[in-house]
Design an enzyme around this catalytic site. Structure first.
Site, PDB file in Angstrom:
ATOM      1  N   LYS A 260      -9.513 -12.572   2.110  1.00  0.00           N
ATOM      2  CA  LYS A 260      -9.976 -13.901   1.690  1.00  0.00           C
ATOM      3  C   LYS A 260     -10.381 -14.743   2.897  1.00  0.00           C
ATOM      4  O   LYS A 260     -11.435 -15.359   2.916  1.00  0.00           O
ATOM      5  CB  LYS A 260      -8.896 -14.616   0.885  1.00  0.00           C
ATOM      6  CG  LYS A 260      -9.317 -16.006   0.425  1.00  0.00           C
ATOM      7  CD  LYS A 260      -8.188 -16.779  -0.218  1.00  0.00           C
ATOM      8  CE  LYS A 260      -7.879 -16.295  -1.597  1.00  0.00           C
ATOM      9  NZ  LYS A 260      -6.912 -17.173  -2.314  1.00  0.00           N
ATOM     10  N   GLU A 266      -4.033  -7.226  10.071  1.00  0.00           N
ATOM     11  CA  GLU A 266      -4.071  -5.787   9.806  1.00  0.00           C
ATOM     12  C   GLU A 266      -5.440  -5.348   9.300  1.00  0.00           C
ATOM     13  O   GLU A 266      -5.976  -4.311   9.711  1.00  0.00           O
ATOM     14  CB  GLU A 266      -2.995  -5.405   8.782  1.00  0.00           C
ATOM     15  CG  GLU A 266      -1.568  -5.636   9.245  1.00  0.00           C
ATOM     16  CD  GLU A 266      -1.051  -7.020   8.876  1.00  0.00           C
ATOM     17  OE1 GLU A 266       0.171  -7.194   8.865  1.00  0.00           O
ATOM     18  OE2 GLU A 266      -1.875  -7.919   8.607  1.00  0.00           O
ATOM     19  N   GLY A 321      -3.840 -13.122  -3.840  1.00  0.00           N
ATOM     20  CA  GLY A 321      -4.152 -11.712  -3.627  1.00  0.00           C
ATOM     21  C   GLY A 321      -3.552 -10.782  -4.659  1.00  0.00           C
ATOM     22  O   GLY A 321      -4.205  -9.855  -5.136  1.00  0.00           O
ATOM     23  N   ARG A 322      -2.305 -11.012  -5.045  1.00  0.00           N
ATOM     24  CA  ARG A 322      -1.642 -10.101  -5.987  1.00  0.00           C
ATOM     25  C   ARG A 322      -2.138 -10.293  -7.411  1.00  0.00           C
ATOM     26  O   ARG A 322      -1.759  -9.520  -8.292  1.00  0.00           O
ATOM     27  CB  ARG A 322      -0.130 -10.280  -5.896  1.00  0.00           C
ATOM     28  CG  ARG A 322       0.364 -11.686  -6.164  1.00  0.00           C
ATOM     29  CD  ARG A 322       1.847 -11.822  -5.783  1.00  0.00           C
ATOM     30  NE  ARG A 322       2.357 -13.174  -5.926  1.00  0.00           N
ATOM     31  CZ  ARG A 322       2.254 -14.116  -4.994  1.00  0.00           C
ATOM     32  NH1 ARG A 322       1.615 -13.859  -3.864  1.00  0.00           N
ATOM     33  NH2 ARG A 322       2.778 -15.310  -5.175  1.00  0.00           N
ATOM     34  N   GLU A 407       6.919 -10.697  -4.540  1.00  0.00           N
ATOM     35  CA  GLU A 407       6.218 -11.721  -3.769  1.00  0.00           C
ATOM     36  C   GLU A 407       6.089 -13.004  -4.569  1.00  0.00           C
ATOM     37  O   GLU A 407       6.100 -14.095  -4.011  1.00  0.00           O
ATOM     38  CB  GLU A 407       4.841 -11.212  -3.334  1.00  0.00           C
ATOM     39  CG  GLU A 407       4.187 -12.094  -2.279  1.00  0.00           C
ATOM     40  CD  GLU A 407       2.990 -11.444  -1.620  1.00  0.00           C
ATOM     41  OE1 GLU A 407       3.156 -10.835  -0.544  1.00  0.00           O
ATOM     42  OE2 GLU A 407       1.878 -11.526  -2.194  1.00  0.00           O
ATOM     43  N   HIS A 438      14.282  13.973 -11.981  1.00  0.00           N
ATOM     44  CA  HIS A 438      14.888  14.909 -11.041  1.00  0.00           C
ATOM     45  C   HIS A 438      15.079  14.255  -9.683  1.00  0.00           C
ATOM     46  O   HIS A 438      15.197  14.937  -8.666  1.00  0.00           O
ATOM     47  CB  HIS A 438      14.008  16.160 -10.924  1.00  0.00           C
ATOM     48  CG  HIS A 438      13.894  16.905 -12.215  1.00  0.00           C
ATOM     49  ND1 HIS A 438      14.733  17.942 -12.543  1.00  0.00           N
ATOM     50  CD2 HIS A 438      13.060  16.735 -13.273  1.00  0.00           C
ATOM     51  CE1 HIS A 438      14.413  18.401 -13.752  1.00  0.00           C
ATOM     52  NE2 HIS A 438      13.404  17.670 -14.214  1.00  0.00           N
ATOM     53  N   LYS A 558       4.211 -12.388  10.650  1.00  0.00           N
ATOM     54  CA  LYS A 558       2.863 -12.318  11.217  1.00  0.00           C
ATOM     55  C   LYS A 558       2.751 -13.187  12.469  1.00  0.00           C
ATOM     56  O   LYS A 558       2.163 -12.785  13.469  1.00  0.00           O
ATOM     57  CB  LYS A 558       1.826 -12.775  10.179  1.00  0.00           C
ATOM     58  CG  LYS A 558       1.711 -11.900   8.951  1.00  0.00           C
ATOM     59  CD  LYS A 558       0.662 -12.483   8.018  1.00  0.00           C
ATOM     60  CE  LYS A 558       0.503 -11.677   6.752  1.00  0.00           C
ATOM     61  NZ  LYS A 558      -0.505 -12.262   5.848  1.00  0.00           N
TER      62      LYS A 558
END
Length: 593
Positions: A260, A266, A321-322, A407, A438, A558
């Site tokens: 954005k 990153e 974002g999410r 978040e 399992h 960050k």
């Protein structure tokens, strides 16, 4: 309500400014069904009270205190007894909407429990909060923003006004721009710098800009176009980029850079590496214009990077974002499955949005699931919840829901900045069945921790190999039954070897779960399923009176990382002062790197 319609085509130089409920349960069957009219409901006087008005403390509310008393007298509820006393419980504690059937009968609740939870929702002003979100009020109070991911699914004629401006035309203009690019790539009209068609699409982002597209691509892989490969790079670890691009021809590769702000550290590290990788093979900086597009609100930085302004897809500030999979962040998904399937996914989102906004709370799937989550988190003290999709296509869904929940609701202060004195979001985790059986199901059945589970299954397989799907679904139903009812044999009191073994084999049961049953995994049902969890998480946040739409805790690490980077570049010389542990670790790293 809102929705989406197809209105035009072309992306060219356009740069948009977008930076029945059929249910049966414990309630009487003659209750009114949610109306078919999807207009925004009229708000009463209470609904016009500012969202951030100071409310009483959650634990002081009468409904909360009634729930506490109810829990103290009913915490030892036994599912075996509840089902024995009510042969129709499995039918009465269920609800359905947007193609999703919810069976919540295997929960440690009675009809009285549900009634008290519904009263809590009323006292906490859940309806007011829902209306405020859909009306574009700035319910993200710490960032002074509206929260309108629901507008991304809006129909063309809807009006959603933010700061005096109807945002719906922008939403649909961006959809058209996305559709045009997606069709060009899918048809082969979009050619790389050397004239080759695109065969590889690499999405570079992090957080919701990666988890959403990666999950949706995997979930809808059955509908993906043959001949196109999709890769997702998020981790700043160089291995992620190296493995994603191994053996690829840059001349056949399109990168989608999703950020954005276009300052996400990153993402920019990976984007710059992608540009170098591309230019190492193609040798001309002009190649960037044919092999990179961006999803961002920061057009100036995107252009500075070298991406053509025509290939910038905007993001609005009212989408987190999410919650962004329905925005241009979903561009890789649209390229994969095509514009029609993407719009079908939006229709599924919209169907659940409408249900959440209009259905009575006692039949409202997101509300019921959200209230049950509060019940276990705050009264039983359960600290985690498990997401168990019985479909290999949904193997990334637990990680997606993990971010969506943790978040959003991993907060420790109220909307008013007051520290909470109750639990908020539990940890969310899980994995696909039947593999998980399992792996971690042993703890679900016999561990010392109560972990509510959501089972997700489909009546029809997209890959109907003989016997496979019946076997898969038999496992789903068996696991939910085993969690609920356990073993029929009780352990013996005697200490003989045989009796000791019997004690180890005993499964107590009484472990709660929901089961979500859907006809088939389609783009529309995927959209409805995601929206169901979005709104369930919203419901939980409204009860806890927290802001589900900021994430300040993400930022601190960050900031500290950026402060440390100069030390690595200057071989440890830095004015920064660290604690002794951090200092020693940095020193060890610099010696051995």
């Amino acid at each position: 309500m809102f929705g989406v319609a197809h209105t035009g085509h072309g992306y060219g130089t356009m740069l948009c400014p977008l930076h029945h409920c059929l249910a049966t349960q414990h309630q009487p069957k003659d209750l009114p069904v949610a109306p078919d009219d999807h207009r925004l409901p009229e708000q009463d006087t209470a609904a016009r009270v500012p969202v951030n008005a100071q409310p009483p403390s959650l634990t002081e509310r009468p409904a909360w205190q009634s729930l506490q008393q109810h829990f103290e007298t009913h915490h030892d509820l036994q599912l075996q007894r509840l089902f024995a006393d009510d042969p129709l419980r499995g039918h009465r504690f269920s609800a359905e909407a947007a193609g999703i059937h919810l069976d919540y009968s295997k929960n440690l609740v009675t009809a009285e429990t549900i009634d008290l939870l519904l009263k809590l929702a009323e006292e906490c002003g859940l309806r007011k909060r829902i209306n405020a979100m859909f009306n574009g009020e700035k319910i993200n109070v710490t960032e002074n923003r509206a929260v309108l991911h629901v507008a991304l699914r809006s129909t063309a004629g809807t009006r959603v006004v933010v700061d005096g401006r109807n945002i719906v035309p922008d939403v649909h203009a961006m959809l058209e721009k996305m559709s045009a690019l997606a069709e060009d790539v899918r048809s082969g009209r979009w050619l790389g710098y050397t004239g080759k068609r695109i065969r590889h699409v690499v999405n570079i982002g992090i957080g919701g800009s990666d988890l959403g597209p990666a999950m949706a691509h995997e979930a809808l892989r059955h509908y993906s176009q043959a001949g196109l490969d999709f890769h997702f790079v998020s981790n700043v670890d160089g291995t992620d980029f190296s493995e994603a691009t191994r053996g690829m021809d840059a001349a056949e590769t399109l990168f989608i850079i999703c950020s954005k702000t276009f300052t996400t550290a990153e993402t920019l590290v990976n984007a710059r590496t992608a540009r170098r990788w591309c230019l190492d093979q193609l040798s001309d900086s002009d190649a960037v214009r044919r092999h990179f597009v961006a999803v961002s609100a920061n057009v100036a930085e995107v252009v500075r990077f070298g991406i053509d302004i025509d290939n910038v897809f905007g993001l609005p500030d009212w989408v987190g974002g999410r919650y962004s999979i329905c925005s241009a962040i979903g561009l890789s998904t649209m390229i994969s499955v095509g514009a029609d399937n993407f719009r079908s996914m939006l229709e599924g989102f919209r169907a659940m949005d409408e249900h959440f906004q209009t259905a009575p709370f006692d039949r409202n799937l997101p509300v019921l699931m959200g209230l049950l989550a509060v019940w276990y988190n705050n009264f039983f003290g359960s600290q985690t919840t498990a997401m168990l999709p019985y479909d290999q296509y949904l193997k990334r869904l637990p990680a997606y829901l993990q971010q969506l929940s943790m978040e959003s609701n991993g907060k420790s202060v109220t909307m008013d900045g007051v520290p909470v004195n109750y639990r908020t979001a539990p940890a969310c985790w899980g994995g696909p069945g039947s593999n998980g059986q399992h792996s971690f199901y042993q703890l679900l059945h016999q561990g010392t921790t109560l972990i509510p589970c959501d089972f997700i299954g489909f009546c029809r397989s997209l890959n109907p190999l003989p016997h496979h799907h019946d076997f898969l679904m038999a496992n789903l139903f068996a696991q939910s039954a085993a969690l609920a009812f356990g073993s029929t044999e009780r352990p013996a009191v005697s200490g003989s070897t045989g009796h000791q073994l019997n004690a180890h084999r005993y499964i107590a049961g009484n472990r709660p779960s929901n089961t979500l049953l859907v006809e088939k995994l389609t783009p529309a049902t995927l959209g409805a399923l995601i929206a169901l969890y979005e709104h369930s998480i919203f419901t939980q946040g409204a009860i806890w009176n927290i802001n589900s739409f900021d994430q300040w805790g993400v930022e601190l690490g960050k900031v500290l990382a950026q402060r440390m980077l100069p030390e690595f570049e200057n071989n440890g010389i830095s004015p920064a002062v660290h604690d002794s542990s951090t200092e020693a670790l940095i020193g060890r790293y610099l010696r051995d790197r």
